[in-house]
Design a protein around this motif. Structure first.
Motif, PDB file in Angstrom:
ATOM      1  N   TRP A 258      -4.044  -1.320  -8.939  1.00  0.00           N
ATOM      2  CA  TRP A 258      -2.680  -1.729  -8.595  1.00  0.00           C
ATOM      3  C   TRP A 258      -2.029  -0.654  -7.733  1.00  0.00           C
ATOM      4  O   TRP A 258      -2.268   0.540  -7.907  1.00  0.00           O
ATOM      5  CB  TRP A 258      -1.832  -1.912  -9.846  1.00  0.00           C
ATOM      6  N   LEU A 259      -1.144  -1.089  -6.838  1.00  0.00           N
ATOM      7  CA  LEU A 259      -0.331  -0.171  -6.042  1.00  0.00           C
ATOM      8  C   LEU A 259       0.979  -0.859  -5.681  1.00  0.00           C
ATOM      9  O   LEU A 259       1.147  -2.061  -5.886  1.00  0.00           O
ATOM     10  CB  LEU A 259      -1.086   0.264  -4.785  1.00  0.00           C
ATOM     11  N   LYS A 260       1.908  -0.064  -5.153  1.00  0.00           N
ATOM     12  CA  LYS A 260       3.142  -0.607  -4.595  1.00  0.00           C
ATOM     13  C   LYS A 260       3.247  -0.182  -3.138  1.00  0.00           C
ATOM     14  O   LYS A 260       2.934   0.966  -2.789  1.00  0.00           O
ATOM     15  CB  LYS A 260       4.363  -0.096  -5.362  1.00  0.00           C
ATOM     16  N   ASP A 261       3.705  -1.127  -2.295  1.00  0.00           N
ATOM     17  CA  ASP A 261       3.860  -0.801  -0.887  1.00  0.00           C
ATOM     18  C   ASP A 261       5.251  -0.201  -0.638  1.00  0.00           C
ATOM     19  O   ASP A 261       6.026   0.044  -1.571  1.00  0.00           O
ATOM     20  CB  ASP A 261       3.560  -2.014  -0.004  1.00  0.00           C
ATOM     21  N   GLN A 262       5.579   0.033   0.617  1.00  0.00           N
ATOM     22  CA  GLN A 262       6.826   0.714   0.979  1.00  0.00           C
ATOM     23  C   GLN A 262       8.071  -0.091   0.623  1.00  0.00           C
ATOM     24  O   GLN A 262       9.186   0.471   0.595  1.00  0.00           O
ATOM     25  CB  GLN A 262       6.816   1.007   2.473  1.00  0.00           C
ATOM     26  N   PHE A 263       7.906  -1.376   0.336  1.00  0.00           N
ATOM     27  CA  PHE A 263       9.036  -2.213  -0.037  1.00  0.00           C
ATOM     28  C   PHE A 263       9.118  -2.433  -1.553  1.00  0.00           C
ATOM     29  O   PHE A 263      10.025  -3.126  -2.024  1.00  0.00           O
ATOM     30  CB  PHE A 263       8.945  -3.560   0.686  1.00  0.00           C
ATOM     31  N   GLY A 264       8.156  -1.891  -2.285  1.00  0.00           N
ATOM     32  CA  GLY A 264       8.124  -2.072  -3.730  1.00  0.00           C
ATOM     33  C   GLY A 264       7.340  -3.281  -4.189  1.00  0.00           C
ATOM     34  O   GLY A 264       7.284  -3.568  -5.390  1.00  0.00           O
ATOM     35  N   VAL A 265       6.719  -3.999  -3.256  1.00  0.00           N
ATOM     36  CA  VAL A 265       5.897  -5.156  -3.610  1.00  0.00           C
ATOM     37  C   VAL A 265       4.576  -4.656  -4.199  1.00  0.00           C
ATOM     38  O   VAL A 265       3.965  -3.725  -3.665  1.00  0.00           O
ATOM     39  CB  VAL A 265       5.640  -6.052  -2.388  1.00  0.00           C
ATOM     40  N   SER A 266       4.150  -5.272  -5.292  1.00  0.00           N
ATOM     41  CA  SER A 266       2.927  -4.856  -5.974  1.00  0.00           C
ATOM     42  C   SER A 266       1.718  -5.631  -5.462  1.00  0.00           C
ATOM     43  O   SER A 266       1.788  -6.839  -5.249  1.00  0.00           O
ATOM     44  CB  SER A 266       3.058  -5.062  -7.483  1.00  0.00           C
ATOM     45  N   TRP A 267       0.619  -4.909  -5.297  1.00  0.00           N
ATOM     46  CA  TRP A 267      -0.644  -5.467  -4.839  1.00  0.00           C
ATOM     47  C   TRP A 267      -1.754  -5.005  -5.770  1.00  0.00           C
ATOM     48  O   TRP A 267      -1.691  -3.908  -6.336  1.00  0.00           O
ATOM     49  CB  TRP A 267      -0.974  -4.987  -3.424  1.00  0.00           C
ATOM     50  N   GLN A 268      -2.771  -5.832  -5.905  1.00  0.00           N
ATOM     51  CA  GLN A 268      -3.994  -5.449  -6.599  1.00  0.00           C
ATOM     52  C   GLN A 268      -5.138  -5.493  -5.585  1.00  0.00           C
ATOM     53  O   GLN A 268      -5.460  -6.569  -5.075  1.00  0.00           O
ATOM     54  CB  GLN A 268      -4.279  -6.395  -7.759  1.00  0.00           C
ATOM     55  N   ILE A 269      -5.705  -4.338  -5.289  1.00  0.00           N
ATOM     56  CA  ILE A 269      -6.786  -4.252  -4.320  1.00  0.00           C
ATOM     57  C   ILE A 269      -8.082  -4.223  -5.126  1.00  0.00           C
ATOM     58  O   ILE A 269      -8.480  -3.168  -5.644  1.00  0.00           O
ATOM     59  CB  ILE A 269      -6.656  -3.003  -3.432  1.00  0.00           C
ATOM     60  N   LEU A 270      -8.714  -5.355  -5.248  1.00  0.00           N
ATOM     61  CA  LEU A 270      -9.828  -5.520  -6.180  1.00  0.00           C
ATOM     62  C   LEU A 270     -11.083  -6.023  -5.462  1.00  0.00           C
ATOM     63  O   LEU A 270     -10.981  -6.780  -4.483  1.00  0.00           O
ATOM     64  CB  LEU A 270      -9.457  -6.511  -7.276  1.00  0.00           C
ATOM     65  N   PRO A 271     -12.249  -5.645  -5.954  1.00  0.00           N
ATOM     66  CA  PRO A 271     -13.478  -6.230  -5.415  1.00  0.00           C
ATOM     67  C   PRO A 271     -13.644  -7.658  -5.918  1.00  0.00           C
ATOM     68  O   PRO A 271     -13.424  -7.936  -7.104  1.00  0.00           O
ATOM     69  CB  PRO A 271     -14.570  -5.313  -5.964  1.00  0.00           C
ATOM     70  N   GLY A 272     -14.024  -8.559  -5.027  1.00  0.00           N
ATOM     71  CA  GLY A 272     -14.270  -9.922  -5.460  1.00  0.00           C
ATOM     72  C   GLY A 272     -15.346  -9.994  -6.533  1.00  0.00           C
ATOM     73  O   GLY A 272     -15.338 -10.890  -7.378  1.00  0.00           O
ATOM     74  N   GLU A 273     -16.264  -9.020  -6.525  1.00  0.00           N
ATOM     75  CA  GLU A 273     -17.330  -8.996  -7.535  1.00  0.00           C
ATOM     76  C   GLU A 273     -16.804  -8.830  -8.950  1.00  0.00           C
ATOM     77  O   GLU A 273     -17.488  -9.182  -9.915  1.00  0.00           O
ATOM     78  CB  GLU A 273     -18.295  -7.841  -7.239  1.00  0.00           C
ATOM     79  N   LEU A 274     -15.584  -8.285  -9.083  1.00  0.00           N
ATOM     80  CA  LEU A 274     -15.035  -8.078 -10.420  1.00  0.00           C
ATOM     81  C   LEU A 274     -14.882  -9.412 -11.151  1.00  0.00           C
ATOM     82  O   LEU A 274     -15.143  -9.504 -12.361  1.00  0.00           O
ATOM     83  CB  LEU A 274     -13.697  -7.353 -10.328  1.00  0.00           C
ATOM     84  N   ASN A 275     -14.476 -10.453 -10.434  1.00  0.00           N
ATOM     85  CA  ASN A 275     -14.353 -11.776 -11.054  1.00  0.00           C
ATOM     86  C   ASN A 275     -15.700 -12.251 -11.579  1.00  0.00           C
ATOM     87  O   ASN A 275     -15.790 -12.807 -12.682  1.00  0.00           O
ATOM     88  CB  ASN A 275     -13.794 -12.788 -10.046  1.00  0.00           C
TER      89      ASN A 275
END
Length: 314
Positions: A258-275
């Motif tokens: 998980w991370l937050k961008d410069q606007f405070g929006v949260s993103w999950q940068i995940l490998p598709g293999e995790l699913n």
């Protein structure tokens, strides 16, 4: 980056992820639960997680406990376009009927934010926060306009973010190669409550997912948070590294992908293999992978592969 962008909205609930998703799927056409599972050993205990589709838009959801609560900063705009009902004898009335019926279901136990009725931008529109906390904007759209999907995440820039909707849209469009600008409308001069150049409505496509963004000068008591995030399913460590380095702007928010961008929006940068690991692995593999990625900030895909293989005994 030439990898295909796979962007999926993610919803965080306290304990009701499965109940909420099943409720939503019962309301909208072309909707279904794709998969369900339980993530064991997290800081919140054992957590239900699932994937589902609403009117063709894929979502993921988690019962992660009371840490984060959904709010109106990101809502779901649902376009009831008569073109979606063109097999009916009266498509516009069919669209109106579908909108009204779903509205009545969503307001049960929820809170009306804007009454269902006629506005200068639509002959039928309403905004509701449902009983699970998710916000919805239901709108009867003009079949003569540019085609859009039925369900679109909608971001509202308020407070310290007010006036940044244009900047955010331009940033996201510059970041993702597979993207497309859409409509862009600023507030008219007579709306003196809004500053010049503030965005009344805009939309843009990132990968296959359309988003909308607007500014609002009202004294809202909410901001973007982790309850509504966007998953980027990446096909390689290179892709993970690329988006992580360009999106992460709040180091203290970095945790388990998980991370937050410069606007405070949260993103999950995940490998598709995790699913695949979580769907197809045995219990030992799932627990080992969960423990491994919970200890990471940026996901280390080669390490996850090793953990998965080792837990299998291979």
């Amino acid at each position: 980056m030439n990898d295909k962008l796979n962007l999926v909205p993610h919803l965080w609930f306290d304990t009701q992820a499965v109940e909420a998703a099943e409720f939503y799927c019962s309301l909208f056409p072309d909707s279904r639960i794709i998969s369900k599972g339980v993530m064991k050993g997290t800081p919140s205990g054992d957590c239900d997680y699932l994937s589902f589709e609403l009117w063709g838009q894929k979502f993921e959801a988690l019962s992660g406990g009371p840490l984060f609560k959904l709010n109106p900063s990101i809502s779901l705009m649902v376009n009831f376009d008569p073109l979606f009902f063109r097999d009916q004898s009266d498509p516009e009335n069919a669209a109106r009927g579908a909108l009204t019926g779903i509205w009545e279901s969503l307001i049960e136990g929820g809170t009306v934010m804007m009454e269902l009725g006629a506005y200068n931008f639509s002959s039928l529109y309403g905004w509701v926060q449902d009983r699970f906390g998710l916000n919805w904007q239901l709108i009867l759209t003009d079949p003569g306009g540019d085609p859009r999907p039925a369900v679109i995440p909608s971001m509202m820039f308020v407070g310290e973010n007010y006036g940044k909707a244009r900047e955010a849209g331009e940033f996201y469009l510059s970041l993702f190669e597979s993207s497309e600008p859409g409509l862009f409308v600023t507030y008219p001069p007579e709306m003196t409550s809004e500053k010049e150049g503030a965005v009344m409505f805009s939309d843009f496509r990132l990968g296959e997912t359309w988003l909308t963004a607007n500014d609002s000068a009202y004294d809202h008591k909410f901001q973007f948070n982790e309850a509504f995030s966007f998953i980027l399913n990446c096909s390689s460590q290179e892709m993970i590294d690329y988006y992580w380095s360009r999106l992460s702007a709040v180091p203290e928010a970095e945790a388990c992908g998980w991370l937050k961008d410069q606007f405070g929006v949260s993103w999950q940068i995940l490998p598709g293999e995790l699913n695949t690991m979580m769907d197809q692995g045995n219990d030992e593999q799932k627990q080992a992978v969960t423990k491994a990625f919970l200890d990471m900030k940026k996901i280390d895909l080669p390490r996850l592969r090793d953990v998965y293989k080792e837990a299998r005994g291979g």
